[in-house]
Design an enzyme around this catalytic site. Structure first.
Site, short mmCIF file in Angstrom:
data_model
loop_
_atom_site.label_atom_id
_atom_site.label_comp_id
_atom_site.label_asym_id
_atom_site.label_seq_id
_atom_site.Cartn_x
_atom_site.Cartn_y
_atom_site.Cartn_z
N GLY A 97 91.93 52.15 26.61
CA GLY A 97 91.82 50.96 27.44
C GLY A 97 90.53 50.92 28.23
O GLY A 97 90.09 51.93 28.77
N ASP A 140 95.63 53.09 35.39
CA ASP A 140 96.94 53.61 35.78
C ASP A 140 96.83 54.81 36.72
O ASP A 140 97.79 55.16 37.40
CB ASP A 140 97.74 54.02 34.55
CG ASP A 140 98.22 52.83 33.73
OD1 ASP A 140 98.07 51.69 34.21
OD2 ASP A 140 98.72 53.04 32.62
#
Length: 319
Positions: free
Chosen positions: A11, A128
């Site tokens: 990501g 995250d």
């Protein structure tokens, strides 16, 4: 002159472009020839590798995403494709790699190092913030600012129409984004995967708050909780008695102009990564701790699951 390459994998996050810019600058400063690998590990296999210069990184420091592109490469998990990648690097005399990515990317690179001796250093890059061994990952601050701005905007309309809003952040297994943004945005409720909850336990309190004049609620949830956001909104309408809407922030959290903090951390991460490779630390991840930057091996990073800071978790009790 030694050759060094950089790639981004998995990501994308805001902060990668500032890291790429400083990679070129610091590599040249140290007498190295910098190379770009495009589209992550796929680029290693497909030989999408080019020499980089100052002109390639001019004007990218304020841009989100990654100019190199990224991928989640299944082919790189196969030995024959890793052999192709090694041949492509050998053709350019590249024996050092910096990887912007997460623990999955680092595991793949560690296998590559053990098989072929290509030295590498990983820079934790995931919004995250769930990589074991580091308290900060590149891109997190920018993502939190994007979330904060979204919540502030939603609060305006929530208060105007006397509604509850369920705002969903990223974080399939880790509630860091939801928890920190809740604390910093004055949310009335925060639900994360790490903590068990029972919605019925909040009903009396919410009804009492409405009775005492509360006009709206902001509920922030991580995408990884047991209930989906629509179900939370239905609970608010059916059990609490307030009109509700759902906002899924989605990939907006990965974009945006890199914050000052992410630009600074990108600078520091790259410095420590290149210094490590030049100092004969052959296979490591740069981690940020309360005492500063340290290098950890892949086994230490992947040996246990990331756990939220107990202090942060203690603040969840306020909800």
């Amino acid at each position: 002159m030694k050759n060094i390459a950089i790639l981004s994998s998995g990501g994308d996050v805001s902060g990668m472009n500032p890291a790429i810019k400083h990679f070129v600058e610091y590599a040249l400063h140290n007498g190295l020839t910098p190379y770009f690998v495009y589209n992550g590990f796929e680029g290693l296999i497909d030989n999408k590798i080019t020499k980089a210069s100052h002109s390639d990184v001019a004007g990218i420091i304020n841009r989100g995403g990654t100019i190199l592109g990224s991928s989640r490469s299944k082919r790189f998990m196969l030995k024959n494709y890793r052999e192709v990648a090694k041949k492509n690097l050998d053709a350019l005399d590249i024996d050092m790699l910096i990887v912007l990515g997460g623990d999955g990317s680092f595991r793949g690179m560690d296998i590559f190092y053990k098989e072929h001796g290509v030295k590498f250093c990983g820079i934790p890059s995931t919004i995250d913030n769930d990589i074991n061994g580091t308290i900060y990952c590149l891109g997190v601050d920018t993502a939190l600012n994007v979330i904060k701005d979204s919540i502030d905007n939603i609060r305006d309309t929530a208060s105007s129409f006397s509604r509850a809003f369920v705002i969903e952040t990223m974080g399939r297994d880790c509630g860091y984004l939801a928890l920190v943004s809740s604390l910093c945005s004055g949310a009335e409720l925060c639900l994360i995967p790490e903590v068990e909850y029972n919605l019925s336990s909040y009903e009396d309190s919410f009804k009492e708050q409405i009775k005492n004049g509360r006009k709206y609620f902001i509920v922030i949830v991580s995408e990884g909780i047991k209930d989906n956001s629509k179900e939370i909104a239905e609970w608010l309408e059916q059990k609490v008695g307030i009109e509700s809407r759902v906002t899924v922030l989605g990939h907006t959290q990965r974009g945006g102009t890199p914050s000052i903090y992410d630009r600074l951390m990108a600078y520091k991460f790259v410095n420590h990564a290149i210094d490590a490779l030049l100092g004969d630390i052959n296979s490591s991840v740069v981690c940020y701790s309360k005492t500063g930057f340290i290098h950890k091996d892949i086994d230490e990073i992947t040996s246990q699951k990331y756990m939220l800071d107990p202090e942060l978790l203690s603040y969840l009790k306020k909800f």
